[in-house]
Design a protein around this motif. Structure first.
Motif, mmCIF file in Angstrom:
data_model
loop_
_atom_site.group_PDB
_atom_site.id
_atom_site.type_symbol
_atom_site.label_atom_id
_atom_site.label_comp_id
_atom_site.label_asym_id
_atom_site.label_seq_id
_atom_site.Cartn_x
_atom_site.Cartn_y
_atom_site.Cartn_z
ATOM 1 N N THR A 34 3.092 39.291 -19.945
ATOM 2 C CA THR A 34 3.583 40.789 -20.226
ATOM 3 C C THR A 34 5.043 40.832 -19.601
ATOM 4 O O THR A 34 5.364 40.333 -18.420
ATOM 5 N N TYR A 40 6.461 52.641 -15.326
ATOM 6 C CA TYR A 40 5.180 53.366 -15.560
ATOM 7 C C TYR A 40 4.853 54.212 -16.574
ATOM 8 O O TYR A 40 3.958 54.471 -16.918
ATOM 9 N N TRP A 42 4.812 52.702 -19.431
ATOM 10 C CA TRP A 42 3.927 51.658 -19.984
ATOM 11 C C TRP A 42 2.416 51.772 -19.526
ATOM 12 O O TRP A 42 1.638 51.025 -20.197
ATOM 13 N N THR A 43 2.042 52.618 -18.513
ATOM 14 C CA THR A 43 0.734 52.397 -18.034
ATOM 15 C C THR A 43 -0.094 53.508 -18.758
ATOM 16 O O THR A 43 -1.413 53.303 -18.516
ATOM 17 N N GLY A 46 -3.261 51.909 -20.811
ATOM 18 C CA GLY A 46 -4.644 51.709 -20.110
ATOM 19 C C GLY A 46 -5.302 53.064 -19.674
ATOM 20 O O GLY A 46 -6.467 53.559 -19.730
ATOM 21 N N ILE A 47 -4.450 54.150 -19.560
ATOM 22 C CA ILE A 47 -4.699 55.406 -19.067
ATOM 23 C C ILE A 47 -5.617 56.079 -20.307
ATOM 24 O O ILE A 47 -6.657 56.455 -20.378
ATOM 25 N N HIS A 108 2.810 58.884 -24.229
ATOM 26 C CA HIS A 108 2.693 57.281 -24.894
ATOM 27 C C HIS A 108 3.444 57.300 -26.245
ATOM 28 O O HIS A 108 4.294 56.488 -26.373
ATOM 29 N N ASN A 218 4.087 42.951 -25.878
ATOM 30 C CA ASN A 218 4.752 44.064 -25.391
ATOM 31 C C ASN A 218 6.095 44.092 -25.539
ATOM 32 O O ASN A 218 7.156 43.300 -25.401
ATOM 33 N N ILE A 240 -0.464 43.413 -13.903
ATOM 34 C CA ILE A 240 -0.426 44.390 -14.766
ATOM 35 C C ILE A 240 -1.784 45.212 -14.652
ATOM 36 O O ILE A 240 -1.728 46.590 -14.586
ATOM 37 N N LYS A 243 -1.249 47.309 -11.459
ATOM 38 C CA LYS A 243 -0.130 48.452 -11.543
ATOM 39 C C LYS A 243 -0.907 49.609 -12.551
ATOM 40 O O LYS A 243 -0.599 50.705 -12.189
ATOM 41 N N ASP A 244 -1.541 49.251 -13.716
ATOM 42 C CA ASP A 244 -2.122 50.391 -14.385
ATOM 43 C C ASP A 244 -3.147 50.959 -13.448
ATOM 44 O O ASP A 244 -3.460 52.006 -13.666
ATOM 45 N N LEU A 248 -3.420 54.880 -12.777
ATOM 46 C CA LEU A 248 -4.609 55.496 -13.522
ATOM 47 C C LEU A 248 -5.035 56.325 -12.315
ATOM 48 O O LEU A 248 -5.607 57.449 -12.709
#
Lengths: 420, 259
Positions: A34, A40, A42-43, A46-47, A108, A218, A240, A243-244, A248
């Motif tokens: 990745t 952030y 890019w998180t 996952g959210i 997103h 990505n 990642i 961080k995700d 979250l």
């Protein structure tokens, strides 16, 4: 999927993996290179996965207690709120979860727009994403109908009536959708069935969305192609994942605040009045996340053209990879596009605002201008900008983001080859 | 990190719309201190019990509360009458039950498991008795009105003589907080209309506050446990977020890039 071959260490693992390569998949997901400069924004992928799972799990429990019948739906929701153990919690998570889901999906989508994530070679990821978004809107709309309150009933009436704009067969289609001559019990039961089905379709598309993502890898804030794996990348786990996870948790704090302290603020008070076909509410408004499109619908005086405009507003996004003619992905290196991007954000917010207001006077005028600009952005500004805009020099790699321009080019290339 | 706060600000901006749309139609409602607002908000037990009294003696002759049962009156987080008191309250109502072995309906004293007795047989009967207007069921009334508790509290005290030029039909009254100012319910409250058992003076303001508190509980019977759980959940999430933040810093320290 993975570039390098993976062999499990244990004998049993190897035996299993030769027959069903789940361990190869798990290895691919943990090792997945990745870009290390993801911010952030890019998180939210996952959210969004978290939001989908939350909606499915809470939805399953609600479906155990809910009764899809025009005479009992409203009562059964109150039964959930009062007598089912923690029913209030599950329902408030589900209802606010829908809003949180859309909040995350808009961030997103706008992240993709800013960093040009929809451009080659990621067009398929983008188009699958648009289909997911369309299905989300369908699921959310039908879910809002299920409590059978006044807004449920009249919202369903307004939206299903849109199909009557289709020439010749329109009226027939509406009757077919309703299962009768007005929104009634048959409409409710089929909406419930579809509301139950669509999340699983979304889940399947999410798998494809991620699969398609893992082919090119990505995009990143700099928007350049990078070598993988290299000094520019980190393995997905643990970097990642943690961080995700952090992002979250931040998101969940906001989510929890809504669920526990203002659970009804995003809904409409009229939906706590049981559906009454004889009483029309003063203002019929959709949920906040559909308001921009509602504004576009109402800004066109002709019914059929209004519906066409509303649908085009969404479907035009699918053509975005070809409407945007610029070779540069990230807005960071596109000074003009960056400005038009923020104007578009403001434009959509304005559309959302006027969508909540009565369609008259100044509001209607603003809605019309904003609608015109929305289409102008995608159909004129973006294609022209790709040819006219003077973009800034892009770096050669993430590790050397400052380098660029002709004098440094040789040095940078040299350095890059050393790094690898 | 800076970007992340921009995300938050954007989110708040987005959600702000919803507040705006509600605010647009609002007249200035009367304000009072509600004990159930805020992070630790709880109902005032005394107020709930007095509110129940106002509901039974005044409102319940026209307004039903079909989602409430007498057992709710003794449940935690509500008026918290003792079980004996709640049983006595239930028994003071005549409930139609049946059919019995002979196929006949019969009446009996209410039990804890019974729903609140309805003032009218059906909607038509309610309309016939009230000049065509159906007195709404009050179980979720607070949540079904844009202004919520402030609206109901104000409405009960908002009766006035109509301004010059406004003519009212028979059975229609002027209320400055009602949508369109015309209401089919006459002013119901007057000072000392009920006699509170705990000695509180029954002013119109006091009764409005008590009955509105009662209606809030009726609409949100689990409000107290929601607030309690919410505080615990958010504290837990904040602690976990801080821990995860430091783990993240530690893990990413192996890479030159900042997070």
């Amino acid at each position: 999927m993975s570039d390098h071959e993976y062999t499990p260490k244990s004998k049993v693992g190897k035996w299993f993996n030769d027959r069903l390569p789940l361990l190869t998949l798990a290895n691919h997901l943990t090792e997945y290179p990745t870009p290390k400069n993801l911010n952030y924004w890019w998180t939210f992928g996952g959210i969004l996965t978290f939001c989908l799972i939350t909606q499915i799990v809470t939805g399953l429990v609600l479906a155990m207690h809910y009764i899809a019948h025009a005479d009992m739906a409203f009562d059964s929701v109150e039964h959930i709120m009062r007598d089912v153990n923690y029913g209030w919690l599950i329902r408030y998570i589900h209802a606010n979860g829908a809003s949180m889901f859309f909040l995350a999906v808009y961030i997103h989508i706008f992240r993709s727009l800013f960093y040009g994530s929809y451009k080659a070679p990621r067009e398929i990821i983008w188009i699958i994403g648009i289909i997911i978004y369309l299905l989300m809107m369908a699921a959310a709309f039908m879910g809002y109908v299920l409590p059978w309150g006044q807004m449920s009933f009249w919202g369903a009436t307004v939206i299903t009536n849109l199909f009557s704009a289709i020439p010749l067969v329109g009226e027939g289609i509406v009757t077919w959708l309703w299962g009768g001559y007005s929104v009634d019990n048959p409409t409710l039961t089929r909406f419930f069935t579809l509301h139950y089905l669509i999340p699983f379709l979304i889940l399947g598309l999410v798998v494809l969305h991620i699969w398609a993502l893992h082919v090119p890898g990505n995009n990143n804030p700099v928007g350049i192609d990078i070598k993988k794996p290299s000094k520019d990348t980190v393995p997905f786990h643990p970097y990642i994942v943690i961080k995700d996870g952090f992002a979250l948790l931040m998101f969940m704090i906001v989510f929890a605040f809504f669920v526990f302290y203002t659970p009804n603020i995003l809904g409409h008070a009229d939906n706590y009045i049981e559906a009454d076909p004889l009483v029309t509410p003063a203002h019929i408004v959709p949920e906040w996340y559909l308001l921009p499109f509602y504004a576009i619908l109402r800004s066109v005086p002709d019914k059929l053209l209004g519906v066409v405009a509303m649908l085009s507003a969404i479907l035009i996004l699918a053509a975005l990879p070809w409407l945007d003619t610029s070779k540069i992905r990230s807005a960071v290196f596109r000074p003009l596009y960056k400005q038009f991007y923020w104007i578009l954000v403001a434009d959509v917010l304005i559309l959302g605002y006027v969508g909540a207001m009565p369609a008259e006077g100044l509001y209607l005028l603003i809605a019309r201008i904003a609608t015109a600009y929305y289409f102008l952005h995608f159909l004129v500004i973006l294609p022209v900008l790709g040819f006219k805009e003077k973009t800034l020099p892009t770096p050669l790699s993430i590790t050397e983001p400052i380098l660029g321009g002709s004098t440094n080019l040789a040095v940078a290339k040299n350095k890059e080859s050393l790094n690898n | 990190m800076k970007n992340f706060f921009r995300v938050l600000i954007l989110s708040i901006f987005f959600i702000g719309f919803q507040f705006n749309t509600h605010a647009a139609e609002k007249v200035e409602y009367l304000k009072t201190d509600w004990s159930f607002k805020g992070l630790f908000g709880k109902f005032d037990r005394g107020s709930l019990q007095r509110g129940y009294q106002v509901y039974t003696e005044v409102c319940s002759s026209c307004h039903s509360m079909k989602y409430l049962s007498y057992r709710n009156l003794a449940e935690k987080g509500g008026p918290e009458f003792t079980e004996l008191q709640a049983k006595a309250i239930a028994a003071s109502f005549e409930v139609t039950d049946g059919p019995n072995a002979d196929g006949d309906m019969f009446t009996r004293p209410g039990k804890l498991s019974d729903k609140f007795v309805m003032p009218y047989e059906n909607v038509k009967a309610a309309q016939a008795a009230n000049g065509g207007a159906y007195p709404p069921d009050m179980s979720v009334l607070v949540k079904a009105r844009g202004g919520g508790v402030d609206y109901i509290y104000s409405l009960l005290q908002g009766y006035e003589d109509p301004p010059v030029g406004v003519t009212l039909d028979d059975g229609v009254y002027y209320n400055k907080y009602m949508y369109g100012n015309k209401i089919k319910m006459a002013n119901q409250l007057s000072d000392d209309l009920v006699e509170y058992a705990d000695g509180t003076r029954a002013t119109v303001e006091q009764m409005s506050k008590d009955v509105t508190t009662f209606l809030m509980w009726a609409a949100e019977p689990h409000l107290e446990s929601r607030h309690r759980m919410g505080f615990k959940a958010i504290v837990y999430l904040i602690i976990l977020t801080v821990l995860v933040y430091f783990s993240m810093k530690r893990i990413w320290s192996r890479i030159e890039t900042k997070v």
